[in-house]
Enzyme design. Structure first.
Site, mmCIF file in Angstrom:
data_model
loop_
_atom_site.group_PDB
_atom_site.id
_atom_site.type_symbol
_atom_site.label_atom_id
_atom_site.label_comp_id
_atom_site.label_asym_id
_atom_site.label_seq_id
_atom_site.Cartn_x
_atom_site.Cartn_y
_atom_site.Cartn_z
ATOM 1 N N THR A 132 0.818 -1.210 0.000
ATOM 2 C CA THR A 132 0.000 0.000 0.000
ATOM 3 C C THR A 132 0.856 1.266 0.000
ATOM 4 O O THR A 132 1.994 1.243 0.481
ATOM 5 C CB THR A 132 -0.903 0.001 1.263
ATOM 6 O OG1 THR A 132 -1.447 1.301 1.450
ATOM 7 C CG2 THR A 132 -0.103 -0.330 2.520
ATOM 8 N N ASP A 133 0.283 2.354 -0.478
ATOM 9 C CA ASP A 133 1.007 3.641 -0.429
ATOM 10 C C ASP A 133 1.101 4.175 0.998
ATOM 11 O O ASP A 133 1.863 5.102 1.264
ATOM 12 C CB ASP A 133 0.330 4.682 -1.346
ATOM 13 C CG ASP A 133 -1.104 5.042 -0.961
ATOM 14 O OD1 ASP A 133 -1.663 4.405 -0.038
ATOM 15 O OD2 ASP A 133 -1.670 5.954 -1.574
ATOM 16 N N GLU A 134 0.331 3.575 1.924
ATOM 17 C CA GLU A 134 0.310 4.104 3.294
ATOM 18 C C GLU A 134 1.650 3.919 4.007
ATOM 19 O O GLU A 134 1.924 4.578 5.006
ATOM 20 C CB GLU A 134 -0.849 3.480 4.085
ATOM 21 C CG GLU A 134 -2.166 3.751 3.386
ATOM 22 C CD GLU A 134 -3.417 3.455 4.192
ATOM 23 O OE1 GLU A 134 -3.373 3.456 5.422
ATOM 24 O OE2 GLU A 134 -4.465 3.224 3.549
ATOM 25 N N TYR A 157 -1.572 -0.454 11.003
ATOM 26 C CA TYR A 157 -1.736 -1.118 9.700
ATOM 27 C C TYR A 157 -0.556 -0.816 8.793
ATOM 28 O O TYR A 157 0.095 -1.729 8.268
ATOM 29 C CB TYR A 157 -3.049 -0.665 9.034
ATOM 30 C CG TYR A 157 -3.120 -0.997 7.550
ATOM 31 C CD1 TYR A 157 -3.118 -2.320 7.101
ATOM 32 C CD2 TYR A 157 -3.176 0.032 6.586
ATOM 33 C CE1 TYR A 157 -3.170 -2.617 5.738
ATOM 34 C CE2 TYR A 157 -3.230 -0.260 5.231
ATOM 35 C CZ TYR A 157 -3.223 -1.584 4.811
ATOM 36 O OH TYR A 157 -3.267 -1.875 3.465
ATOM 37 N N LYS A 161 2.424 -3.268 7.245
ATOM 38 C CA LYS A 161 2.663 -3.452 5.800
ATOM 39 C C LYS A 161 4.102 -3.045 5.458
ATOM 40 O O LYS A 161 4.772 -3.707 4.663
ATOM 41 C CB LYS A 161 1.671 -2.629 4.962
ATOM 42 C CG LYS A 161 0.230 -3.107 5.004
ATOM 43 C CD LYS A 161 0.015 -4.510 4.456
ATOM 44 C CE LYS A 161 0.173 -4.600 2.951
ATOM 45 N NZ LYS A 161 -0.206 -5.951 2.440
HETATM 46 P P1 NAD Z 1 -9.584 -7.371 2.376
HETATM 47 O O1 NAD Z 1 -9.563 -7.092 3.853
HETATM 48 O O2 NAD Z 1 -10.821 -7.100 1.600
HETATM 49 O O3 NAD Z 1 -9.207 -8.904 2.110
HETATM 50 C C1 NAD Z 1 -8.200 -9.576 2.816
HETATM 51 C C2 NAD Z 1 -8.357 -11.066 2.549
HETATM 52 O O4 NAD Z 1 -7.300 -11.752 3.239
HETATM 53 C C3 NAD Z 1 -9.682 -11.641 3.097
HETATM 54 O O5 NAD Z 1 -10.259 -12.482 2.122
HETATM 55 C C4 NAD Z 1 -9.261 -12.435 4.317
HETATM 56 O O6 NAD Z 1 -10.099 -13.558 4.577
HETATM 57 C C5 NAD Z 1 -7.849 -12.877 3.920
HETATM 58 N N1 NAD Z 1 -6.996 -13.174 5.085
HETATM 59 C C6 NAD Z 1 -6.824 -12.392 6.184
HETATM 60 N N2 NAD Z 1 -5.997 -13.015 7.062
HETATM 61 C C7 NAD Z 1 -5.640 -14.198 6.483
HETATM 62 C C8 NAD Z 1 -4.790 -15.268 6.888
HETATM 63 N N3 NAD Z 1 -4.171 -15.248 8.072
HETATM 64 N N4 NAD Z 1 -4.628 -16.307 6.047
HETATM 65 C C9 NAD Z 1 -5.272 -16.332 4.835
HETATM 66 N N5 NAD Z 1 -6.100 -15.372 4.415
HETATM 67 C C10 NAD Z 1 -6.278 -14.305 5.233
HETATM 68 O O7 NAD Z 1 -8.334 -6.565 1.807
HETATM 69 P P2 NAD Z 1 -8.149 -5.810 0.402
HETATM 70 O O8 NAD Z 1 -8.656 -4.445 0.533
HETATM 71 O O9 NAD Z 1 -8.638 -6.695 -0.691
HETATM 72 O O10 NAD Z 1 -6.551 -5.729 0.350
HETATM 73 C C11 NAD Z 1 -5.784 -6.789 -0.200
HETATM 74 C C12 NAD Z 1 -4.321 -6.421 -0.139
HETATM 75 O O11 NAD Z 1 -4.096 -5.219 -0.849
HETATM 76 C C13 NAD Z 1 -3.817 -6.162 1.288
HETATM 77 O O12 NAD Z 1 -2.521 -6.705 1.404
HETATM 78 C C14 NAD Z 1 -3.796 -4.654 1.410
HETATM 79 O O13 NAD Z 1 -2.789 -4.231 2.302
HETATM 80 C C15 NAD Z 1 -3.471 -4.252 -0.024
HETATM 81 N N6 NAD Z 1 -3.972 -2.921 -0.450
HETATM 82 C C16 NAD Z 1 -5.293 -2.569 -0.266
HETATM 83 C C17 NAD Z 1 -5.750 -1.344 -0.718
HETATM 84 C C18 NAD Z 1 -7.205 -0.936 -0.588
HETATM 85 O O14 NAD Z 1 -7.554 0.197 -0.935
HETATM 86 N N7 NAD Z 1 -8.092 -1.805 -0.154
HETATM 87 C C19 NAD Z 1 -4.867 -0.454 -1.333
HETATM 88 C C20 NAD Z 1 -3.515 -0.830 -1.504
HETATM 89 C C21 NAD Z 1 -3.092 -2.081 -1.051
HETATM 90 P P1 TYD Z 2 -10.632 4.150 4.500
HETATM 91 O O1 TYD Z 2 -11.612 3.705 3.471
HETATM 92 O O2 TYD Z 2 -10.692 3.523 5.862
HETATM 93 O O3 TYD Z 2 -9.186 3.998 3.852
HETATM 94 P P2 TYD Z 2 -7.730 4.479 4.405
HETATM 95 O O4 TYD Z 2 -7.853 4.935 5.804
HETATM 96 O O5 TYD Z 2 -6.929 3.238 4.291
HETATM 97 O O6 TYD Z 2 -7.311 5.583 3.476
HETATM 98 O O7 TYD Z 2 -10.794 5.725 4.698
HETATM 99 C C1 TYD Z 2 -10.650 6.625 3.624
HETATM 100 C C2 TYD Z 2 -10.713 8.039 4.188
HETATM 101 O O8 TYD Z 2 -12.038 8.264 4.709
HETATM 102 C C3 TYD Z 2 -9.775 8.259 5.369
HETATM 103 O O9 TYD Z 2 -9.245 9.578 5.310
HETATM 104 C C4 TYD Z 2 -10.644 8.100 6.584
HETATM 105 C C5 TYD Z 2 -12.021 8.591 6.112
HETATM 106 N N1 TYD Z 2 -13.184 7.932 6.740
HETATM 107 C C6 TYD Z 2 -14.203 8.704 7.312
HETATM 108 O O10 TYD Z 2 -14.160 9.960 7.298
HETATM 109 N N2 TYD Z 2 -15.269 8.061 7.894
HETATM 110 C C7 TYD Z 2 -15.359 6.699 7.944
HETATM 111 O O11 TYD Z 2 -16.347 6.168 8.524
HETATM 112 C C8 TYD Z 2 -14.321 5.915 7.346
HETATM 113 C C9 TYD Z 2 -14.370 4.422 7.375
HETATM 114 C C10 TYD Z 2 -13.249 6.576 6.760
#
Ligand code: NAD
Ligand code: TYD
Length: 351
Positions: A132-134, A157, A161
Site C-alpha cells: 500500500t502507499d500508506e 496497519y 505493511k
Molecule cells: P480485504 O480485507 O478485503 O481482504 C483480505 C483477505 O485476506 C480476506 O479475504 C481475508 O479472509 C484474507 N486473510 C486475512 N488473514 C488471512 C490469513 N491469516 N490467512 C489467509 N487469508 C487471510 O483486503 P483488500 O482491501 O482486498 O486488500 C488486499 C491487499 O491489498 C492487502 O494486502 C492490502 O494491504 C493491499 N492494499 C489494499 C488497498 C485498498 O484500498 N483496499 C490499497 C492498496 C493495497
Molecule cells: P478508509 O476507506 O478507511 O481507507 P484508508 O484509511 O486506508 O485511506 O478511509 C478513507 C478516508 O475516509 C480516510 O481519510 C478516513 C475517512 N473515513 C471517514 O471519514 N469516515 C469513515 O467512517 C471511514 C471508514 C473513513
C-alpha cells in the site's frame, strides 16, 4: 504442465478481482486461492468463476506454517501473488497485534515456504507482494510518493505493511528470492467490505443512516478503480523487473468531504431522492487517531516502463460502483449482518 499460481487473500476485495482477471484471461494457468475467510473474506465474491477448471479454492491460514509448507510441497507453485492481510486502519488502532501476526509473520511464513520449496532454483519463479502507499506516511499539500520516498508509516496497519515489505526485500537481498512489490493507493469498486469509506457510505445512504465523517473531512486520498489495480498486478507480475517496486495510483485526488458530497449527489439521482437529501446525513465525528493528511501517488515508473494506465475516469468508475452496490443489496445485507453489527457499534456509537 499448467503454470500454478497461488493467490493469497483471494476471497477479499482486491484478491477476488485479481483471481477473476487471471482465471478468465489465462486458461493455461491454474489459479489457487488460499484464504482463511476472515470477516473480510467471502466466497460469494467469486461465484461467477468458482466452477472454472483452472480455479481451486483452499481454505487455510498463511500463519499455519506446517499447512503452508505442505501446500507448497504438494502443488509446487510457479508464482505467488500475496494479498492476504488485515487491511482496515481503524481495526489496526483497536487491535495492533493481529496486524503484526497476519501481515508481518504471515508474510514471512509464506517467504519461508517459497524459499524452502524453490530452494535456489528460482528459474521462472516469482513472489509478488501486494502493498500500500500508506507505508510512505503522509504528504503535505503538495508532492507525490515515488518509489524512492522514505518509509514513514503512522498507523499500526501501515507499520505492519511496511515491515512486511522490508522482509520481502530482505529475502531478495539475502536469499535471492525473486520478488516484486507494488504499493497502491486507495481502491474502490465492487465487493469491498462496507467498513471502508465508499461502500460504508453507500450502504448508509441506502439505509438513510448518518455518514460519519472523521474530523473536518479534509484528508485527501488518491482513488483507483479496483479493476485497474488488478490490471496493474497482471502487468507487473508478468513484466515487472525482479527486485523492483512499482507505485500504482489513479492521479485522482479527492478531499474526503468533496468525494462524499459527490457520492451523495450520485446516490440522490440513482435513488430518485430530492437533490441534497443524502448530504443531510453527513455527521462530523471525532477524527481518527494519527490520521494521515494526504496520499498521492506518482505512478510514472509503471506507466513509462510497463505501459500501464488507468482505464476509467473516476466519475464513470464511481457510477459503475454505485450501480453495483444498489443492484447487489443482498450482498450488502449478507455481509452486514451478525458480527458486523457489533463492529459498527464498537467503532461509531462511542465517537
Ligand atoms: P480485504 O480485507 O478485503 O481482504 C483480505 C483477505 O485476506 C480476506 O479475504 C481475508 O479472509 C484474507 N486473510 C486475512 N488473514 C488471512 C490469513 N491469516 N490467512 C489467509 N487469508 C487471510 O483486503 P483488500 O482491501 O482486498 O486488500 C488486499 C491487499 O491489498 C492487502 O494486502 C492490502 O494491504 C493491499 N492494499 C489494499 C488497498 C485498498 O484500498 N483496499 C490499497 C492498496 C493495497
Ligand atoms: P478508509 O476507506 O478507511 O481507507 P484508508 O484509511 O486506508 O485511506 O478511509 C478513507 C478516508 O475516509 C480516510 O481519510 C478516513 C475517512 N473515513 C471517514 O471519514 N469516515 C469513515 O467512517 C471511514 C471508514 C473513513
Amino acid at each position: 504442465m499448467k503454470k500454478k499460481i497461488l493467490v493469497t487473500g483471494g476471497a477479499g476485495f482486491i484478491g477476488s478481482h485479481v483471481i477473476r482477471q487471471f482465471v478468465n484471461k489465462y486458461p493455461d494457468y491454474h489459479i489457487f486461492n488460499l484464504d482463511k475467510l476472515t470477516y473480510a473474506g467471502n466466497l460469494e465474491n467469486l461465484k461467477d468463476i468458482e466452477d472454472k477448471e483452472n480455479y481451486t479454492f483452499v481454505k487455510g491460514d498463511i500463519n499455519d506454517d506446517a499447512f503452508i509448507l505442505d501446500l507448497f510441497k504438494k502443488e509446487q507453485f510457479d508464482g505467488v501473488i500475496h494479498l492476504a492481510a488485515e487491511s482496515h486502519v481503524d481495526r489496526s488502532i483497536a487491535n495492533p497485534t493481529e496486524f503484526v501476526v497476519t501481515n508481518v509473520l504471515g508474510t514471512v511464513n509464506l517467504l519461508n515456504a517459497a524459499k524452502h520449496i524453490w530452494k535456489d532454483n528460482y528459474e521462472g519463479k516469482r513472489f509478488y507482494h501486494v502493498s500500500t502507499d500508506e507505508v510512505y506516511g503522509s504528504l503535505g499539500e503538495t508532492g507525490y510518493f515515488t518509489e524512492e520516498t522514505r518509509y514513514d508509516p503512522h498507523s499500526p496497519y501501515s507499520a505492519s505493511k511496511a515491515s512486511s515489505d522490508h522482509f520481502v526485500r530482505a529475502y531478495h537481498d539475502t536469499f535471492n528470492m525473486p520478488m516484486v512489490i507494488s504499493n497502491c493507493s486507495n481502491n474502490y469498486g465492487s465487493y469491498q467490505f462496507p467498513e471502508k469509506l465508499l461502500p460504508l457510505f453507500i450502504n448508509n445512504i441506502r439505509n438513510k443512516k448518518p455518514l460519519p465523517v472523521y474530523g473536518k473531512g479534509e484528508n485527501v486520498r488518491d482513488w483507483l478503480w479496483v479493476v485497474d489495480h488488478a490490471r496493474a498486478i497482471d502487468v507487473i507480475y508478468h513484466q515487472g523487473k525482479q527486485g523492483e517496486t512499482y507505485n500504482i495510483g489513479g492521479h485522482n485526488e479527492w478531499k474526503n468531504i468533496d468525494l462524499i458530497k459527490l457520492l451523495c449527489k450520485v446516490m440522490d439521482k440513482k435513488l430518485e431522492r430530492e437533490p441534497g437529501e443524502s448530504e443531510k446525513l453527513i455527521t462530523y465525528v471525532k477524527d481518527r487517531a494519527g490520521h494521515d493528511l494526504r496520499y498521492a501517488i506518482d505512478a510514472s515508473k509503471l506507466s513509462e516502463e510497463l505501459g500501464w494506465e488507468p482505464s476509467v475516469q473516476f466519475e464513470e468508475g464511481l457510477e459503475i460502483t454505485v450501480d453495483w452496490y444498489l443492484n447487489n443489496g443482498k450482498w450488502l445485507d449478507n455481509v452486514t449482518s451478525g458480527a458486523y453489527q457489533q463492529y459498527y457499534e464498537d467503532q461509531y456509537e462511542k465517537r
